[in-house]
Each structure stands twice: as structure tokens, then as C-alpha cells.
Design a protein around this motif. Structure first.
Motif, PDB file in Angstrom:
ATOM      1  N   GLY A 125      18.655 -46.777 -40.687  1.00  0.00           N
ATOM      2  CA  GLY A 125      19.326 -45.576 -41.162  1.00  0.00           C
ATOM      3  C   GLY A 125      19.738 -44.668 -40.025  1.00  0.00           C
ATOM      4  O   GLY A 125      19.379 -44.880 -38.860  1.00  0.00           O
ATOM      5  N   GLN A 126      20.507 -43.635 -40.360  1.00  0.00           N
ATOM      6  CA  GLN A 126      20.996 -42.712 -39.329  1.00  0.00           C
ATOM      7  C   GLN A 126      19.976 -41.608 -39.051  1.00  0.00           C
ATOM      8  O   GLN A 126      19.402 -41.013 -39.956  1.00  0.00           O
ATOM      9  N   TYR A 127      19.787 -41.369 -37.765  1.00  0.00           N
ATOM     10  CA  TYR A 127      18.936 -40.272 -37.294  1.00  0.00           C
ATOM     11  C   TYR A 127      19.817 -39.182 -36.692  1.00  0.00           C
ATOM     12  O   TYR A 127      20.853 -39.459 -36.096  1.00  0.00           O
ATOM     13  N   VAL A 128      19.379 -37.954 -36.829  1.00  0.00           N
ATOM     14  CA  VAL A 128      19.947 -36.839 -36.072  1.00  0.00           C
ATOM     15  C   VAL A 128      18.813 -36.253 -35.242  1.00  0.00           C
ATOM     16  O   VAL A 128      17.785 -35.844 -35.786  1.00  0.00           O
ATOM     17  N   PHE A 129      18.991 -36.283 -33.910  1.00  0.00           N
ATOM     18  CA  PHE A 129      17.967 -35.809 -32.985  1.00  0.00           C
ATOM     19  C   PHE A 129      18.406 -34.485 -32.359  1.00  0.00           C
ATOM     20  O   PHE A 129      19.599 -34.241 -32.159  1.00  0.00           O
ATOM     21  N   PHE A 130      17.443 -33.666 -32.008  1.00  0.00           N
ATOM     22  CA  PHE A 130      17.718 -32.510 -31.154  1.00  0.00           C
ATOM     23  C   PHE A 130      17.848 -33.015 -29.715  1.00  0.00           C
ATOM     24  O   PHE A 130      17.122 -33.915 -29.290  1.00  0.00           O
ATOM     25  N   THR A 131      18.763 -32.440 -28.959  1.00  0.00           N
ATOM     26  CA  THR A 131      19.003 -32.898 -27.587  1.00  0.00           C
ATOM     27  C   THR A 131      18.083 -32.234 -26.569  1.00  0.00           C
ATOM     28  O   THR A 131      17.960 -32.721 -25.446  1.00  0.00           O
ATOM     29  N   PHE A 175      13.246 -31.903 -27.336  1.00  0.00           N
ATOM     30  CA  PHE A 175      13.902 -33.097 -26.801  1.00  0.00           C
ATOM     31  C   PHE A 175      13.576 -34.328 -27.646  1.00  0.00           C
ATOM     32  O   PHE A 175      12.409 -34.670 -27.848  1.00  0.00           O
ATOM     33  N   ALA A 176      14.622 -34.981 -28.175  1.00  0.00           N
ATOM     34  CA  ALA A 176      14.510 -36.222 -28.962  1.00  0.00           C
ATOM     35  C   ALA A 176      13.757 -36.050 -30.273  1.00  0.00           C
ATOM     36  O   ALA A 176      13.412 -37.039 -30.920  1.00  0.00           O
ATOM     37  N   ARG A 177      13.527 -34.814 -30.694  1.00  0.00           N
ATOM     38  CA  ARG A 177      12.846 -34.602 -31.982  1.00  0.00           C
ATOM     39  C   ARG A 177      13.797 -34.889 -33.129  1.00  0.00           C
ATOM     40  O   ARG A 177      14.973 -34.530 -33.073  1.00  0.00           O
ATOM     41  N   VAL A 178      13.294 -35.553 -34.161  1.00  0.00           N
ATOM     42  CA  VAL A 178      14.121 -35.915 -35.309  1.00  0.00           C
ATOM     43  C   VAL A 178      14.386 -34.682 -36.172  1.00  0.00           C
ATOM     44  O   VAL A 178      13.449 -34.014 -36.609  1.00  0.00           O
ATOM     45  N   ASP A 179      15.664 -34.412 -36.404  1.00  0.00           N
ATOM     46  CA  ASP A 179      16.043 -33.322 -37.309  1.00  0.00           C
ATOM     47  C   ASP A 179      16.185 -33.852 -38.733  1.00  0.00           C
ATOM     48  O   ASP A 179      15.592 -33.310 -39.668  1.00  0.00           O
ATOM     49  N   GLY A 206      26.534 -29.799 -28.924  1.00  0.00           N
ATOM     50  CA  GLY A 206      25.657 -30.538 -28.036  1.00  0.00           C
ATOM     51  C   GLY A 206      24.176 -30.276 -28.230  1.00  0.00           C
ATOM     52  O   GLY A 206      23.356 -30.780 -27.454  1.00  0.00           O
ATOM     53  N   THR A 207      23.813 -29.520 -29.243  1.00  0.00           N
ATOM     54  CA  THR A 207      22.389 -29.255 -29.482  1.00  0.00           C
ATOM     55  C   THR A 207      21.734 -30.361 -30.301  1.00  0.00           C
ATOM     56  O   THR A 207      20.505 -30.451 -30.354  1.00  0.00           O
ATOM     57  N   LYS A 208      22.553 -31.213 -30.950  1.00  0.00           N
ATOM     58  CA  LYS A 208      22.037 -32.333 -31.730  1.00  0.00           C
ATOM     59  C   LYS A 208      22.888 -33.569 -31.465  1.00  0.00           C
ATOM     60  O   LYS A 208      24.044 -33.456 -31.034  1.00  0.00           O
TER      61      LYS A 208
END
Length: 480
Positions: free
Chosen positions: A212-218, A226-230, A107-109
């Protein structure tokens, strides 16, 4: 005796309450408490308001396009300065839900794609999508630039252009320029280069599709994430630019920001439209629908040339080939097309770009990108992303069709992607602000209560210590 004890107890209590209130004000306990509560609540997690708003943003988003119609194409081929007339807006309602949502790493991303769909709004537009616009012929300019050093390809292209009557400029409808059309020139080139796509458009394949696919920090581990792009498309670095710093993917996607935003911080954002990360800084306090906010804007240093901002050296492509301030060469991420990005009307760009095209009138109010944020929750109250798509046009000696055209960054269209918080979200924020005001003002309430109790104490003391009357004074003036 009991009365005196109660009076002095009241005095002592008033002092204690006053000291407690002042101590709480000086220590900022309650503001910190509010911040801590919000930081824990603003997380991308099933069941939270933040997650629902992130997954399907409630405020309506509008995309407006303003085209630049070229009015003197023949004169430009003879070496004159281009003259353009702004036509628009052509307005679309933009829908941008998060889809294919998948939580990762306990749940962290969270992974997701962000498809965007555009629906034309005739009642908010200057005309229909069938309106005609004369502009630079981007496919021809791109192919000329790409193959100018290969003689047999030059001969093929020149022969086709002579027989077809096509040239450096073209006239197309708004719908074709935006969403794509089958280009006869590219169709001909495709016979010798089958890998080429013969469809072309400024936003071709960008409607009802994702980038494209994004992976965000939750924000589960750290509220500032919060919502930062990983990662974007499984990458943490881009590969278009010539330095690691310029290739970094920083910040959020620009639609959401972490809670407890301060005036002295720099907000980072990644824009796939610009093929790079950028940042915004605080400029002023604002109010949107009665809600307080901080306005952030990208400073001029974001697009400054290397003499002003050496950190931008990596955006010079090829390495060392640097443009002036206010423009960005994005050809590496646009399949080699000579596309130059800027602010509308070359706002904050070098004067040579403004003077190079007749009809440019940069204006801060209309052309500046702004983001208005509620500082406690990080919610975007209002935003306007304003970008201009330009094409580098120059004489190519191998092609007579370029005539004596001057070297110029020619504007094609500018976009204004805007959003204002909806009324339902305003009501929710008003409740949050009301609770914040009550909690933050508790120390001042205690101070007021302590002062009031002190006043009562002084009155009671004065009454208690007043001179007593004698027996004679207490006798009635008249006796029966």
C-alpha cells in the motif's frame, strides 16, 4: 621590560584559553553544534545521502524462513500434543526500493510505495523450494471456523472432505506454502462462494508487490519526524482493533529512524505484517563493524496480556477475548484466518504455548527482534526482525475431521528478516565519526593548550626571577 610584558601576556592568555576550554566543555556547545548540523542534513530531500539511502537502501536484506514440520499428525487427531521439527533456513535476497515517490506539502511529506521482491538463494538454504513440509491445512481450518454454524455449508464441506480424502493437515512444498498454490478445497468452495480466492499461500501476492501507499514526513520541519509515517493507504488509524490507541499508526516503517537517538527514548514502528504499531527500548551499547551503536529491542510488554499491560486490551478480538502474553490474534486483518503471531518458538510468551507443542526451544540470541542504531545519524547498523506465524487449531464438533485435536496454537513457520550495514556506508559513517571526534574534542584541545602555555609561563617566570650573579662571580677562574 618588553620581555616581562610578553611573559605576563603569555600567562594571561593561558588562563583565558583554559577558561574558554572548560566553559565549552561545561556548556556542550560543540556536541550541540554537531547535532544541529546532522539534524539539518538528515532530511528526505532530492540530492541528500539520506534520501538516496531511503529510496534504494544499499545494504543487502535477507529473508530466512524456518518451517515446522509436523511429525505426528495421526496422534494429534487423537488428542496428543503436536510434535514439530524445525527445518530451514530457506533464504531469499530481499529487494525493497521506494517507488512512485512524490513530494507533498512543500517538501514536508513524501508519498511512496515499497514493493518487495524475493529471490531464492540456494547456496544459503537448507534445501530447494521443492522440499516437502507437513503442516496445518490453513484453508480448511479457516473455512471450518467461518461456516461452522451454517448447517448446509457444514454438510457440503464434510462431504467434500470425505470424498477427497483431505483433512486437517496437508503436505506442500516450501514454494507452495510461501508463494501460493491453487487449493482444490477452496476451488470447490468457490462454486458456492464465488467471491473466494482459490489461491492460498502465507505470502501469496507478497512477492514483487507492495503493501500500500505510505506518506512519510521528510524531517524538514522537525528532525524527530524524519521518515515517520503520516498515513498508510490514506488512513491515520487502523480499523481492526477495538480501541483507538491500538489502531494508531505510530513511528517509522522500521527501516529508518531520526538522527540524534538517545538511550532514554522509545522508538515507535508500524508493521503491516503485524497489522499494528509497536515500540522498542534501549538495552545496551554495541559495536557493528567497528561503529558504535545502541541496541533497541521490543520489550515483553509489547505482546503482554491485559493483566500485565492494560493498554493491550484493544488487541483482544472480539473485544474481551484475550489471549495470553506473547501472542497476537491477527485474524481481523487476515481475512478471518485463525492466524496467531508471536516471536519464534514463543520467545517471551506464556509457558503454556511453549509446552503446548513439542519441539519449542525459545532462545534470546536466535529469536529476539533487535535493532542496532548509530546514535548520531539514526542509521540502522544491523537489524533482525523475527516473527512466527501460527494457526489456532481446535476441535470443531460440527466437523468429524477435527477428531479429538487439542486446542493449540500450532507454529507453521518463523521468519528472520535481517540486514547489516554495507562496507561503503561504513566508510561514509567513519568520516562522519572522525569529524565528530575532532569537533567535540576542540574544548579539550584548548584545555591542553592552556595548560601547556601555563607551564611555559611558569618556566619563563622562574628564569626571570632567579638570583643575579655578582661581578666577582662573573670573573674567570684563571686569568692569563
Amino acid at each position: 621590560m618588553l620581555r616581562s610584558c610578553c611573559v605576563y601576556s603569555l600567562g594571561l592568555l593561558s588562563v583565558l584559553v583554559l577558561i574558554a576550554g572548560i566553559s565549552l566543555v561545561l556548556s556542550n556547545v560543540f556536541p550541540h553544534l554537531i547535532h544541529s548540523m546532522v539534524e539539518k542534513e538528515v532530511v528526505l530531500k532530492n540530492g541528500t545521502d539520506s534520501f538516496e539511502a531511503w529510496k534504494d537502501p544499499p545494504p543487502p536484506v535477507y529473508m530466512q524462513f524456518y518451517f515446522f514440520n509436523l511429525t505426528n499428525p495421526l496422534e494429534v487427531l487423537q488428542g496428543d500434543r503436536p510434535a514439530v521439527l524445525e527445518i530451514g533456513p530457506y533464504t531469499y535476497r530481499e529487494y525493497r526500493p521506494m517507488e512512485e515517490v512524490d513530494f507533498l506539502d512543500n517538501g514536508t511529506k513524501v508519498a511512496a510505495v515499497n514493493p518487495k521482491t524475493y529471490i531464492f538463494l540456494a547456496n544459503m538454504s537448507a534445501g530447494p523450494e521443492s522440499d516437502l513440509i507437513r503442516t496445518v491445512n490453513i484453508p480448511i481450518v479457516t473455512v471450518m471456523e467461518k461456516f461452522k454454524d451454517i448447517p448446509w455449508v457444514v454438510n457440503f464441506i464434510s462431504a467434500y472432505l470425505r470424498s477427497s480424502g483431505e483433512g486437517l493437515f496437508t503436505t506442500r512444498t516450501v514454494g507452495e506454502l510461501l508463494w501460493g498454490y491453487e487449493d482444490p478445497f477452496l476451488k470447490a468452495v468457490k462454486t458456492i462462494r464465488p467471491e473466494l480466492d482459490d489461491m492460498v499461500g502465507l505470502f501469496y501476492k507478497a512477492n514483487a508487490t507492495n503493501d500500500g501507499q505510505y506518506v512519510f514526513f521528510t524531517g524538514e520541519q522537525n528532525y524527530t519526524d524524519f521518515a515517520r509515517v503520516d498515513t498508510w493507504n490514506d488512513e491515520r488509524l487502523l480499523d481492526w482493533w477495538s480501541s483507538d490507541q491500538c489502531n494508531m499508526i505510530n513511528g517509522t516503517n522500521g527501516a529508518f529512524f531520526h538522527p540524534v537517538v538517545t538511550k532514554d527514548e522509545t522508538l515507535a514502528m508500524f508493521s503491516s505484517d503485524l497489522c499494528r504499531s509497536l515500540y522498542a527500548t534501549y538495552v545496551e551499547d554495541i559495536s557493528v563493524k567497528g561503529l558504535p551503536g545502541y541496541r533497541f529491542v521490543p520489550p515483553s510488554s509489547v505482546f503482554a496480556n491485559v493483566t500485565v499491560n492494560p493498554d493491550n486490551a484493544g488487541f483482544c478480538v472480539p473485544a474481551g477475548n484475550c489471549l495470553g502474553s506473547g501472542v497476537l490474534n491477527v485474524s481481523p486483518c487476515k481475512q478471518g484466518a485463525p492466524v496467531i503471531m508471536s516471536s519464534p518458538h514463543f520467545y517471551q510468551a506464556d509457558e503454556k504455548y511453549v509446552k503446548g507443542v513439542f519441539g519449542m526451544r525459545p532462545n534470546k540470541e536466535r529469536h529476539q527482534t533487535t535493532i542496532d542504531i548509530h546514535p548520531l545519524t539514526g542509521i540502522v547498523l544491523q537489524a533482525a526482525k523475527r516473527l512466527q506465524i501460527n494457526v489456532l487449531v481446535e476441535k470443531i464438533s460440527a466437523f468429524s475431521q477435527t477428531g479429538n485435536v487439542p486446542t493449540v496454537v500450532l507454529p507453521v513457520v518463523f521468519l528472520n528478516e535481517s540486514v547489516v550495514i554495507d562496507d561503503a556506508s561504513v566508510k561514509k559513517l567513519q568520516v562522519v565519526i572522525a569529524k565528530q571526534n575532532v569537533v567535540v574534542n576542540i574544548p579539550f584541545i584548548l584545555i591542553g593548550l592552556g595548560i601547556l602555555m601555563g607551564v611555559v609561563f611558569m618556566v619563563l617566570i622562574c628564569r626571570q626571577t632567579g638570583p643575579e650573579s655578582s661581578a666577582a662571580e662573573r670573573q674567570p677562574l684563571l686569568s692569563s
